[in-house]
Design a protein around this motif. Sequence first.
Motif, PDB file in Angstrom:
ATOM      1  N   ALA A   1      51.316  92.213 -63.399  1.00  0.00           N
ATOM      2  CA  ALA A   1      49.969  92.551 -63.602  1.00  0.00           C
ATOM      3  C   ALA A   1      49.889  94.226 -63.063  1.00  0.00           C
ATOM      4  CB  ALA A   1      48.821  91.684 -63.117  1.00  0.00           C
ATOM      5  N   ALA A   2      50.275  94.228 -62.056  1.00  0.00           N
ATOM      6  CA  ALA A   2      50.089  95.732 -61.418  1.00  0.00           C
ATOM      7  C   ALA A   2      50.922  96.806 -62.252  1.00  0.00           C
ATOM      8  CB  ALA A   2      50.638  95.746 -59.892  1.00  0.00           C
ATOM      9  N   ARG A   3      52.068  96.598 -62.679  1.00  0.00           N
ATOM     10  CA  ARG A   3      52.948  97.309 -63.525  1.00  0.00           C
ATOM     11  C   ARG A   3      52.195  97.858 -64.565  1.00  0.00           C
ATOM     12  NH1 ARG A   3      58.579  94.709 -64.798  1.00  0.00           N
ATOM     13  NH2 ARG A   3      58.842  96.645 -65.758  1.00  0.00           N
ATOM     14  N   GLU A   4      51.248  96.994 -65.362  1.00  0.00           N
ATOM     15  CA  GLU A   4      50.548  97.288 -66.321  1.00  0.00           C
ATOM     16  C   GLU A   4      49.183  98.067 -66.213  1.00  0.00           C
ATOM     17  OE1 GLU A   4      49.648  94.104 -68.873  1.00  0.00           O
ATOM     18  OE2 GLU A   4      51.371  93.188 -69.107  1.00  0.00           O
ATOM     19  N   ALA A   5      48.790  97.789 -64.951  1.00  0.00           N
ATOM     20  CA  ALA A   5      47.524  98.421 -64.587  1.00  0.00           C
ATOM     21  C   ALA A   5      47.596  99.882 -63.999  1.00  0.00           C
ATOM     22  CB  ALA A   5      46.667  97.635 -63.576  1.00  0.00           C
ATOM     23  N   PHE A   6      49.036  99.844 -63.482  1.00  0.00           N
ATOM     24  CA  PHE A   6      49.174 101.462 -62.809  1.00  0.00           C
ATOM     25  C   PHE A   6      49.751 102.168 -63.862  1.00  0.00           C
ATOM     26  CE2 PHE A   6      50.285  99.211 -58.254  1.00  0.00           C
ATOM     27  CZ  PHE A   6      49.099  98.924 -58.487  1.00  0.00           C
ATOM     28  N   ALA A   7      50.456 101.610 -65.025  1.00  0.00           N
ATOM     29  CA  ALA A   7      50.990 102.551 -66.047  1.00  0.00           C
ATOM     30  C   ALA A   7      49.791 102.895 -66.516  1.00  0.00           C
ATOM     31  CB  ALA A   7      51.660 101.586 -66.960  1.00  0.00           C
ATOM     32  N   ALA A   8      48.798 102.236 -66.890  1.00  0.00           N
ATOM     33  CA  ALA A   8      47.333 102.603 -67.603  1.00  0.00           C
ATOM     34  C   ALA A   8      46.618 103.450 -66.690  1.00  0.00           C
ATOM     35  CB  ALA A   8      46.639 101.184 -67.750  1.00  0.00           C
ATOM     36  N   ALA A   9      46.834 103.640 -65.462  1.00  0.00           N
ATOM     37  CA  ALA A   9      46.139 104.520 -64.553  1.00  0.00           C
ATOM     38  C   ALA A   9      46.973 105.736 -64.493  1.00  0.00           C
ATOM     39  CB  ALA A   9      45.985 103.797 -63.438  1.00  0.00           C
ATOM     40  N   GLY A  10      47.994 106.027 -65.572  1.00  0.00           N
ATOM     41  CA  GLY A  10      48.961 107.327 -65.401  1.00  0.00           C
ATOM     42  C   GLY A  10      50.074 107.535 -64.470  1.00  0.00           C
ATOM     43  N   LEU A  11      50.576 106.205 -63.712  1.00  0.00           N
ATOM     44  CA  LEU A  11      51.599 106.403 -62.998  1.00  0.00           C
ATOM     45  C   LEU A  11      52.990 106.538 -63.606  1.00  0.00           C
ATOM     46  CD1 LEU A  11      52.601 106.184 -59.882  1.00  0.00           C
ATOM     47  CD2 LEU A  11      52.877 103.615 -60.327  1.00  0.00           C
ATOM     48  N   PRO A  12      53.842 107.642 -63.459  1.00  0.00           N
ATOM     49  CA  PRO A  12      54.883 107.468 -64.121  1.00  0.00           C
ATOM     50  C   PRO A  12      55.851 106.436 -63.531  1.00  0.00           C
ATOM     51  CG  PRO A  12      54.146 109.513 -63.018  1.00  0.00           C
ATOM     52  CD  PRO A  12      53.392 108.820 -62.561  1.00  0.00           C
ATOM     53  N   SER A  13      56.562 106.045 -64.761  1.00  0.00           N
ATOM     54  CA  SER A  13      57.360 104.724 -64.485  1.00  0.00           C
ATOM     55  C   SER A  13      58.495 104.984 -63.421  1.00  0.00           C
ATOM     56  CB  SER A  13      58.050 104.138 -65.655  1.00  0.00           C
ATOM     57  OG  SER A  13      58.894 105.244 -66.150  1.00  0.00           O
ATOM     58  N   ASP A  14      58.814 106.306 -63.164  1.00  0.00           N
ATOM     59  CA  ASP A  14      60.017 106.664 -62.279  1.00  0.00           C
ATOM     60  C   ASP A  14      59.509 106.937 -60.805  1.00  0.00           C
ATOM     61  OD1 ASP A  14      58.703 108.942 -62.845  1.00  0.00           O
ATOM     62  OD2 ASP A  14      60.509 110.251 -62.667  1.00  0.00           O
ATOM     63  N   ARG A  15      58.187 106.737 -60.448  1.00  0.00           N
ATOM     64  CA  ARG A  15      57.624 106.698 -59.232  1.00  0.00           C
ATOM     65  C   ARG A  15      56.887 105.328 -59.187  1.00  0.00           C
ATOM     66  NH1 ARG A  15      60.419 110.205 -57.732  1.00  0.00           N
ATOM     67  NH2 ARG A  15      59.389 109.973 -55.831  1.00  0.00           N
ATOM     68  N   LEU A  16      57.376 104.479 -59.678  1.00  0.00           N
ATOM     69  CA  LEU A  16      57.079 103.016 -59.016  1.00  0.00           C
ATOM     70  C   LEU A  16      58.132 102.258 -58.461  1.00  0.00           C
ATOM     71  CD1 LEU A  16      55.061 100.427 -59.132  1.00  0.00           C
ATOM     72  CD2 LEU A  16      55.522 100.010 -61.420  1.00  0.00           C
ATOM     73  N   PHE A  17      58.145 101.739 -57.410  1.00  0.00           N
ATOM     74  CA  PHE A  17      59.307 101.137 -56.613  1.00  0.00           C
ATOM     75  C   PHE A  17      58.601  99.809 -56.260  1.00  0.00           C
ATOM     76  CE2 PHE A  17      59.203 105.594 -55.886  1.00  0.00           C
ATOM     77  CZ  PHE A  17      60.200 106.036 -56.548  1.00  0.00           C
ATOM     78  N   TYR A  18      59.456  98.696 -56.665  1.00  0.00           N
ATOM     79  CA  TYR A  18      58.806  97.254 -56.448  1.00  0.00           C
ATOM     80  C   TYR A  18      60.165  96.296 -56.049  1.00  0.00           C
ATOM     81  CZ  TYR A  18      59.890  96.129 -61.317  1.00  0.00           C
ATOM     82  OH  TYR A  18      60.512  96.196 -62.642  1.00  0.00           O
ATOM     83  N   ASP A  19      59.648  95.136 -55.147  1.00  0.00           N
ATOM     84  CA  ASP A  19      60.518  93.969 -55.353  1.00  0.00           C
ATOM     85  C   ASP A  19      59.528  92.896 -55.479  1.00  0.00           C
ATOM     86  OD1 ASP A  19      62.184  92.414 -54.184  1.00  0.00           O
ATOM     87  OD2 ASP A  19      61.960  92.892 -52.019  1.00  0.00           O
ATOM     88  N   SER A  20      59.977  92.351 -56.393  1.00  0.00           N
ATOM     89  CA  SER A  20      59.381  90.815 -56.844  1.00  0.00           C
ATOM     90  C   SER A  20      59.969  89.659 -56.247  1.00  0.00           C
ATOM     91  CB  SER A  20      59.705  90.655 -58.327  1.00  0.00           C
ATOM     92  OG  SER A  20      58.928  89.684 -58.721  1.00  0.00           O
TER      93      SER A  20
END
Length: 337
Positions: free
Chosen positions: A312-331
């Motif tokens: 859910a956060a990946r979609e919301a953050f992309a919609a808020a303009g976060l570049p995909s290469d500045r998102l780091f995550y551990d599921s």
Amino acid sequence: MSYQVRIADSDHAFDVDDGESVIDAALRAGLMLPYSCRGGTCGTCMGDVVEGRIAYPDGLPPAIDADQDESGKALFCQARPASDLVIRVKEVREAGDIRPQRLPARVEAIEECAPDVRRLFLKLPRDKRLAFLPGQYIDFLLRGGQRRSFSLANTPYDDDLLELHIRHLPGGVFSGHVFNDLKEGALLRFEGPLGNFFLRDDSDRPMILMGGGTGFAPVKGIMEQALHLGLKRPMHIYWGARRPADLYLDSLPRQWAGQASNIAYTPVLSDPEPADEWRGATGFVHEQVVRDHPDLSGFDVYMSGPPPMINAAREAFAAAGLPSDRLFYDSFEAAPE
């Protein structure tokens, strides 16, 4: 008396106190050089002395021979400077620079943090150390080839004990063992470090760090590394949980925020009850992030937690303009039982 060590072909330098090894001083300065055993027996930390002199407190270590020593090679986990130094060694900048190990560890302490959360502290053998980047995880090796993954919650410069946060899952093989049977002194085996979730300290963008449940564990390691490095970037920590008791180390991020003007902390509860008398943020934690920061185009975001939160956060953050290469995550995928 202290000496300065400079790493050739870089702008990194650090001071080494009297009697301190080069590796220990580098870790204290927030720099990661290759190492494994930290006892002079594996050779992982070998590099070149370009300028200056070194000494070994107990003679030449086992993993280096006289010819290598004569040619200027050194084992930096054992080498003590005898003058200012210039050394040549590959710095650890990416997770791929560290080779995972299989190691035994003894349970040093088990701490109850919440009704369903334990902090597990592990002690490695005296001649072993685990090189890792804050935010990475280890796999416990169980019978029948099963594995269970848990994030490290401490930093490499504070590695006398490895810290993990274990949530009790109904029917969970390993978490049930931790909560019902595991005792101090027990021996466990693991493989690590693993994963690509770690602090990128070459960026000056403001950071958002979001953890869901025990996803706070790697966030803790990354934050403590950032504090150790003295990063001045704005850092906003979000911790999502159901009820106040699930914020099992709530005083720690409050302490960080109280000590530094560039750090903010927002706990978010999804299911508080009237008896909790909760006056803070409510709802889903990723939605609170977007409410507070509707334009994420200039941020670095680190997040860890259960897959529904991550997706859910990946979609919301992309919609808020976060570049995909500045998102780091551990599921935090739950292993099938």
